[in-house]
Structure formats: structure tokens, C-alpha cells
Design a protein around this motif. Structure first.
Motif, PDB file in Angstrom:
ATOM      1  N   ALA A  14    -135.231  17.155   2.407  1.00  0.00           N
ATOM      2  CA  ALA A  14    -134.110  16.643   1.143  1.00  0.00           C
ATOM      3  C   ALA A  14    -132.692  16.995   1.513  1.00  0.00           C
ATOM      4  O   ALA A  14    -132.643  18.021   1.820  1.00  0.00           O
ATOM      5  N   GLY A  15    -132.366  15.780   0.911  1.00  0.00           N
ATOM      6  CA  GLY A  15    -130.690  15.748   1.843  1.00  0.00           C
ATOM      7  C   GLY A  15    -130.768  15.188   2.914  1.00  0.00           C
ATOM      8  O   GLY A  15    -129.003  14.378   2.800  1.00  0.00           O
ATOM      9  N   GLY A  16    -131.270  14.614   3.399  1.00  0.00           N
ATOM     10  CA  GLY A  16    -131.316  13.669   4.984  1.00  0.00           C
ATOM     11  C   GLY A  16    -131.080  12.344   4.753  1.00  0.00           C
ATOM     12  O   GLY A  16    -130.818  11.825   3.582  1.00  0.00           O
ATOM     13  N   SER A  17    -131.621  12.105   5.622  1.00  0.00           N
ATOM     14  CA  SER A  17    -130.958   9.896   5.962  1.00  0.00           C
ATOM     15  C   SER A  17    -132.479   9.308   6.802  1.00  0.00           C
ATOM     16  O   SER A  17    -132.355  10.428   7.586  1.00  0.00           O
ATOM     17  N   PRO A  87    -137.012  14.415  -2.870  1.00  0.00           N
ATOM     18  CA  PRO A  87    -138.679  14.193  -2.355  1.00  0.00           C
ATOM     19  C   PRO A  87    -139.806  13.293  -3.610  1.00  0.00           C
ATOM     20  O   PRO A  87    -140.027  12.737  -3.430  1.00  0.00           O
ATOM     21  N   GLU A  88    -138.810  12.757  -4.205  1.00  0.00           N
ATOM     22  CA  GLU A  88    -139.017  10.898  -5.496  1.00  0.00           C
ATOM     23  C   GLU A  88    -139.522  10.738  -4.365  1.00  0.00           C
ATOM     24  O   GLU A  88    -139.942   9.427  -5.130  1.00  0.00           O
ATOM     25  N   THR A 110    -144.566   1.371   5.581  1.00  0.00           N
ATOM     26  CA  THR A 110    -144.417   2.530   6.336  1.00  0.00           C
ATOM     27  C   THR A 110    -143.801   3.398   5.181  1.00  0.00           C
ATOM     28  O   THR A 110    -142.920   3.591   4.592  1.00  0.00           O
ATOM     29  N   GLN A 111    -144.488   5.014   5.774  1.00  0.00           N
ATOM     30  CA  GLN A 111    -144.496   5.790   4.658  1.00  0.00           C
ATOM     31  C   GLN A 111    -143.264   6.437   4.821  1.00  0.00           C
ATOM     32  O   GLN A 111    -142.957   6.486   6.512  1.00  0.00           O
ATOM     33  N   VAL A 112    -142.346   7.270   4.043  1.00  0.00           N
ATOM     34  CA  VAL A 112    -141.030   8.161   3.900  1.00  0.00           C
ATOM     35  C   VAL A 112    -142.303   9.141   3.020  1.00  0.00           C
ATOM     36  O   VAL A 112    -142.125   9.091   1.346  1.00  0.00           O
ATOM     37  N   THR A 113    -141.946  10.228   4.099  1.00  0.00           N
ATOM     38  CA  THR A 113    -141.517  11.199   3.233  1.00  0.00           C
ATOM     39  C   THR A 113    -140.313  12.281   2.846  1.00  0.00           C
ATOM     40  O   THR A 113    -139.982  12.807   3.901  1.00  0.00           O
ATOM     41  N   VAL A 114    -140.160  12.890   1.840  1.00  0.00           N
ATOM     42  CA  VAL A 114    -139.076  13.701   2.220  1.00  0.00           C
ATOM     43  C   VAL A 114    -139.708  14.900   1.082  1.00  0.00           C
ATOM     44  O   VAL A 114    -140.321  15.120   0.585  1.00  0.00           O
ATOM     45  N   SER A 115    -139.276  15.300   1.958  1.00  0.00           N
ATOM     46  CA  SER A 115    -140.347  17.707   1.917  1.00  0.00           C
ATOM     47  C   SER A 115    -138.770  18.473   0.835  1.00  0.00           C
ATOM     48  O   SER A 115    -137.275  18.290   1.034  1.00  0.00           O
ATOM     49  N   SER A 116    -139.170  18.845   0.326  1.00  0.00           N
ATOM     50  CA  SER A 116    -137.966  19.478  -0.842  1.00  0.00           C
ATOM     51  C   SER A 116    -137.602  21.047   0.521  1.00  0.00           C
ATOM     52  O   SER A 116    -138.157  21.578   1.084  1.00  0.00           O
TER      53      SER A 116
END
Length: 116
Positions: A14-17, A87-88, A110-116
Motif C-alpha cells: 500500500a502506498g506504492g506504484s 488494498p481496494e 493482468t493481476q494487481v495485488t496491493v498488500s496492506s
């Protein structure tokens, strides 16, 4: 028939690009609108952002100020720069192109996964 090749997905905190790319094969009919959509598990596929051949953009309210869509017409490629990821934002992201004759084509996702 237009083929789309997507790249750039992955896992980020989270917060990344992340930056997504979608390259379309040549079409004699010309590409009008290019865009990105996303679909989370159990949810419908929703618009993220679109850009017309003239450069007009449209964004979902949830990504305004964080995501930027752009395109390189010489390369038939559309990009999605995603900053301040949450994350959402986790979903499969799909590229879509609409030709000037209104035919439209989708990428494989393409999968994008954002971890908290």
C-alpha cells in the motif's frame, strides 16, 4: 482482429506504484478509445480510465488524483500509472480498445495485488 498484450501487473505494498502497459496490434481501421477496466473477485468489471485518440481522459472517481492514463499513438500503446495504491485497488486489470468502427477488443488481464 486486434491483439492486445498487457504487462506491468504485480504485487506492491500500500502506498506504492505500478505502471501498466497495453500494446495493440496494428489495425487499418484505427483505434479511437483505449482504456483500462478492473474486476475484483465476485465483483463486476468496472471502468478505471479511458483516453480518446485526441487525448481526452475520463477517470473513475475512486482513482482520480492517483492514477494517470496516457497513450503513445505511434506505438498503439496505452499506459496506466498507478500511484498511492490501496488494498481496494486489488483486481485483475483489463485493457480495452475501441476502433473507429465501434468494434472493441479486450486484453487477457493482468493481476494487481496491493498488500496492506
Amino acid at each position: 482482429q486486434v491483439q492486445l498484450v498487457e504487462s506491468g501487473g504485480g504485487l506492491v505494498q500500500a502506498g506504492g506504484s505500478l505502471r501498466l502497459s497495453c500494446a495493440a496490434s496494428r489495425s487499418r481501421l484505427g483505434i479511437n478509445t483505449m482504456g483500462w477496466y478492473r474486476q475484483a473477485p465476485g465483483e463486476q468489471r468496472d471502468l478505471v480510465a479511458t483516453i480518446t485518440s485526441g487525448g481526452s481522459t475520463n477517470y473513475a472517481d475512486s482513482v482520480k488524483g492517483r492514477f494517470t492514463i496516457s497513450r503513445d499513438n505511434s506505438k498503439n500503446t496505452v499506459y496506466l500509472q498507478m500511484n498511492s495504491l490501496k488494498p481496494e485497488d486489488t483486481a485483475v486489470y483489463y485493457c480495452r480498445v475501441i476502433l473507429f468502427n465501434s468494434y472493441n477488443y479486450w486484453g487477457q488481464g493482468t493481476q494487481v495485488t496491493v498488500s496492506s
